[in-house]
Write a protein that holds these residues in place. Structure first.
Motif, PDB file in Angstrom:
ATOM      1  N   ASP A  59       0.852  -1.189   0.000  1.00 49.35           N
ATOM      2  CA  ASP A  59       0.000   0.000   0.000  1.00 49.35           C
ATOM      3  C   ASP A  59       0.887   1.237   0.000  1.00 49.35           C
ATOM      4  N   PRO A  60       1.397   1.631  -1.165  1.00 51.82           N
ATOM      5  CA  PRO A  60       2.350   2.762  -1.198  1.00 51.82           C
ATOM      6  C   PRO A  60       1.725   4.102  -0.882  1.00 51.82           C
ATOM      7  N   HIS A  61       0.366   4.230  -0.930  1.00 53.47           N
ATOM      8  CA  HIS A  61      -0.290   5.511  -0.695  1.00 53.47           C
ATOM      9  C   HIS A  61      -0.750   5.683   0.747  1.00 53.47           C
ATOM     10  N   ASN A  62      -0.456   4.713   1.608  1.00 54.39           N
ATOM     11  CA  ASN A  62      -0.856   4.797   3.004  1.00 54.39           C
ATOM     12  C   ASN A  62       0.196   5.591   3.768  1.00 54.39           C
ATOM     13  N   LYS A  63      -0.211   6.755   4.309  1.00 51.83           N
ATOM     14  CA  LYS A  63       0.746   7.599   5.023  1.00 51.83           C
ATOM     15  C   LYS A  63       1.154   7.005   6.357  1.00 51.83           C
ATOM     16  N   ALA A  64       0.244   6.228   6.966  1.00 56.41           N
ATOM     17  CA  ALA A  64       0.581   5.638   8.268  1.00 56.41           C
ATOM     18  C   ALA A  64       1.691   4.608   8.131  1.00 56.41           C
ATOM     19  N   LEU A  65       1.714   3.870   7.011  1.00 58.70           N
ATOM     20  CA  LEU A  65       2.771   2.880   6.815  1.00 58.70           C
ATOM     21  C   LEU A  65       4.093   3.548   6.476  1.00 58.70           C
ATOM     22  N   HIS A  66       4.034   4.664   5.764  1.00 55.67           N
ATOM     23  CA  HIS A  66       5.267   5.331   5.360  1.00 55.67           C
ATOM     24  C   HIS A  66       5.831   6.219   6.461  1.00 55.67           C
ATOM     25  N   ALA A  67       5.030   6.513   7.482  1.00 51.91           N
ATOM     26  CA  ALA A  67       5.519   7.383   8.556  1.00 51.91           C
ATOM     27  C   ALA A  67       6.564   6.644   9.381  1.00 51.91           C
ATOM     28  N   PRO A  68       7.699   7.246   9.666  1.00 46.86           N
ATOM     29  CA  PRO A  68       8.736   6.570  10.460  1.00 46.86           C
ATOM     30  C   PRO A  68       8.307   6.414  11.905  1.00 46.86           C
ATOM     31  N   ASN A  69       8.744   5.341  12.519  1.00 49.23           N
ATOM     32  CA  ASN A  69       8.437   5.085  13.926  1.00 49.23           C
ATOM     33  C   ASN A  69       9.396   5.881  14.794  1.00 49.23           C
ATOM     34  N   ALA A  70       8.827   6.724  15.672  1.00 56.27           N
ATOM     35  CA  ALA A  70       9.680   7.600  16.480  1.00 56.27           C
ATOM     36  C   ALA A  70      10.428   6.846  17.565  1.00 56.27           C
ATOM     37  N   ASP A  71       9.983   5.648  17.936  1.00 55.84           N
ATOM     38  CA  ASP A  71      10.631   4.900  19.011  1.00 55.84           C
ATOM     39  C   ASP A  71      11.735   3.981  18.510  1.00 55.84           C
ATOM     40  N   GLU A  72      11.907   3.842  17.203  1.00 58.09           N
ATOM     41  CA  GLU A  72      12.939   2.966  16.647  1.00 58.09           C
ATOM     42  C   GLU A  72      14.074   3.806  16.071  1.00 58.09           C
ATOM     43  N   LYS A  73      15.280   3.302  16.252  1.00 63.02           N
ATOM     44  CA  LYS A  73      16.460   4.012  15.745  1.00 63.02           C
ATOM     45  C   LYS A  73      16.541   3.866  14.236  1.00 63.02           C
ATOM     46  N   PRO A  74      16.681   4.963  13.499  1.00 63.60           N
ATOM     47  CA  PRO A  74      16.857   4.844  12.045  1.00 63.60           C
ATOM     48  C   PRO A  74      18.142   4.126  11.707  1.00 63.60           C
ATOM     49  N   VAL A  75      18.161   3.576  10.523  1.00 59.47           N
ATOM     50  CA  VAL A  75      19.318   2.773  10.112  1.00 59.47           C
ATOM     51  C   VAL A  75      20.547   3.650   9.907  1.00 59.47           C
ATOM     52  N   HIS A  76      20.353   4.849   9.389  1.00 58.33           N
ATOM     53  CA  HIS A  76      21.500   5.697   9.055  1.00 58.33           C
ATOM     54  C   HIS A  76      22.102   6.374  10.282  1.00 58.33           C
ATOM     55  N   MET A  77      21.498   6.243  11.465  1.00 54.92           N
ATOM     56  CA  MET A  77      21.990   6.904  12.673  1.00 54.92           C
ATOM     57  C   MET A  77      22.883   5.975  13.475  1.00 54.92           C
ATOM     58  N   THR A  78      23.897   6.541  14.093  1.00 56.45           N
ATOM     59  CA  THR A  78      24.694   5.786  15.045  1.00 56.45           C
ATOM     60  C   THR A  78      24.027   5.827  16.416  1.00 56.45           C
ATOM     61  N   LEU A  79      24.584   5.063  17.361  1.00 58.19           N
ATOM     62  CA  LEU A  79      23.988   5.004  18.693  1.00 58.19           C
ATOM     63  C   LEU A  79      24.107   6.344  19.413  1.00 58.19           C
ATOM     64  N   LYS A  80      25.225   7.031  19.275  1.00 60.24           N
ATOM     65  CA  LYS A  80      25.394   8.338  19.927  1.00 60.24           C
ATOM     66  C   LYS A  80      24.443   9.371  19.334  1.00 60.24           C
ATOM     67  N   GLU A  81      24.308   9.353  18.031  1.00 60.53           N
ATOM     68  CA  GLU A  81      23.386  10.288  17.392  1.00 60.53           C
ATOM     69  C   GLU A  81      21.936  10.023  17.806  1.00 60.53           C
ATOM     70  N   TRP A  82      21.583   8.739  17.950  1.00 58.18           N
ATOM     71  CA  TRP A  82      20.225   8.416  18.375  1.00 58.18           C
ATOM     72  C   TRP A  82      19.979   8.852  19.819  1.00 58.18           C
ATOM     73  N   GLU A  83      20.951   8.694  20.725  1.00 58.42           N
ATOM     74  CA  GLU A  83      20.806   9.161  22.107  1.00 58.42           C
ATOM     75  C   GLU A  83      20.669  10.685  22.156  1.00 58.42           C
ATOM     76  N   ARG A  84      21.446  11.375  21.354  1.00 53.49           N
ATOM     77  CA  ARG A  84      21.344  12.834  21.326  1.00 53.49           C
ATOM     78  C   ARG A  84      19.985  13.277  20.771  1.00 53.49           C
ATOM     79  N   HIS A  85      19.492  12.569  19.788  1.00 58.62           N
ATOM     80  CA  HIS A  85      18.179  12.897  19.231  1.00 58.62           C
ATOM     81  C   HIS A  85      17.065  12.689  20.265  1.00 58.62           C
ATOM     82  N   GLN A  86      17.151  11.594  21.037  1.00 60.32           N
ATOM     83  CA  GLN A  86      16.153  11.364  22.084  1.00 60.32           C
ATOM     84  C   GLN A  86      16.213  12.435  23.170  1.00 60.32           C
ATOM     85  N   LEU A  87      17.430  12.850  23.547  1.00 67.69           N
ATOM     86  CA  LEU A  87      17.576  13.898  24.562  1.00 67.69           C
ATOM     87  C   LEU A  87      16.962  15.209  24.086  1.00 67.69           C
TER      88      LEU A  87
END
Length: 380
Positions: free
Chosen positions: A139-167
């Motif tokens: 379902d490529p037109h579903n915005k809910a499926l395409h929306a990124p999950n805020a509780d999961e770390k993106p693939v392109h981020m490192t662990l330090k960058e993800w901790e700083r983003h959460q802070l």
């Protein structure tokens, strides 16, 4: 006399095989056929060995020259060297097709007969269907499926960058640190937001956003009877508020926090004490005394319901067991049974009086005029 007496003939070598005729000697024709067959077999063996040495299509055991090797003699190293590996011998460790006898596709390799009853899956050709759930590709037109999950770390981020983003996200939600609104002395009148207790400009902006209450952190600690937080359970039990009232943000705004008992439970709903008291005293019950009267009334009704329930169960128990009398307490050293007169010999005979109805239970009670024993009388 000795000359005319018959003599026993001497024993012969074939006498032990009684009933078996001796083998006749081979005729010249039979000897000639045996020798001819031996020569033919020898010629055939030499011919096969010569073909094996030329073509190298036969096992090593047949590559033996009758001229150079005798029976029981070891083979030379040249016959078993890796350069003379036959085409029928394959080595699974080798990746060279010439040494491995040529590669074969996996589809042509058949399992053994004992292991043929199984389902073979080719995982390279299988498709992951996500367990039947819809995916972004489905379902490529579903915005809910395409929306990124805020509780999961993106693939392109490192662990330090993800901790700083959460802070930074937590500071942005609390309006603290670099996200705290700026203070300006140029604002006048209603535009200037100050603490309602001490007039300080360093207020809690999160409380101002959620509760609409401008108060600083120091005043929150100084005046806990107004600015302490109440849980939903405390608001229901202490101020007799209902769930629809507590869920209405316009009546009673609330602040959500993670449940301290278990993270998987629903979030904790916190209310400001002075807002809850203001609504309960002025709008719902009218005053604190009216709230106390309602609380006492509900407690007495609750106690009465509990007593009525106990009496109902007691009556049901009496009806089931059909109790007519209770054993009286034992007296003296030896004790006694129900109905015994411990003062004199013989058994006591009760003299029952009139049946009087009990006001609490509504059951008729008879009392013995001599010993004072009471018995409830049930009418069916």
């Amino acid at each position: 006399m000795s000359e005319g007496r018959p003599c026993t003939p001497p024993p012969s070598g074939a006498a032990s095989n009684l009933g078996v005729l001796p083998r006749p000697p081979l005729t010249p024709e039979q000897t000639r056929k045996i020798e001819l067959s031996r020569l033919k077999a020898k010629a055939l063996r030499d011919q096969r060995e010569a073909e094996a040495r030329r073509n190298e299509d036969h096992p090593i055991s047949l590559r033996r020259s009758t001229s150079t090797m005798a029976a029981g003699q070891k083979r030379p190293h040249s016959l078993i060297s890796p350069s003379n590996v036959p085409a029928t011998l394959r080595d699974g460790r080798s990746t060279d097709p010439a040494k491995n006898g040529g590669f074969r596709p996996l589809d042509s390799i058949q399992p053994a007969r004992n292991f043929a009853k199984y389902v073979e899956y080719d995982f390279s050709k299988m498709t992951d269907t996500k367990g039947g759930f819809l995916t972004v590709e489905d379902d490529p037109h579903n915005k809910a499926l395409h929306a990124p999950n805020a509780d999961e770390k993106p693939v392109h981020m490192t662990l330090k960058e993800w901790e700083r983003h959460q802070l930074l996200r937590s500071l942005r939600e609390q309006k603290a640190g670099p996200f705290e609104p700026g203070l300006s002395v140029l604002k006048r009148g209603k535009e200037r937001i100050v603490c309602r207790e001490c007039g300080s400009m360093e207020i809690d902006w999160k409380w101002e956003e959620v509760f609409g209450c401008a108060v600083c952190n120091a005043c929150k600690e100084k005046v806990p009877e107004k600015y302490s937080l109440l849980t939903k359970t405390e608001a229901k039990e202490d101020y007799l508020l209902t769930d629809p009232e507590l869920k209405d943000d316009e009546l009673l705004p609330h602040l959500e926090r993670p449940n301290p008992h278990k993270s998987t439970w629903n979030n904790m709903m916190l209310y400001l004490r002075y807002q809850v008291e203001e609504y309960a005293f002025s709008k719902k019950w009218g005053s604190a005394e009216a709230l106390d009267e309602e609380f006492v009334k509900r407690e007495s009704e609750k106690k009465k319901r509990k007593e009525d329930k106990f009496k109902t169960k007691l009556q049901e128990l009496k009806k089931r067991t059909r109790v007519e009398a209770y054993r009286r307490n034992r007296k003296g050293e030896g004790g006694g049974e129900f109905g015994d007169d411990l003062g004199r010999a013989g058994k006591h005979t009760h003299q029952w009086g009139r049946t009087v109805e009990n006001e609490d239970s509504g059951v008729g009670v008879k009392t013995c005029t001599e010993c004072g024993m009471e018995v409830e009388e049930l009418e069916f």
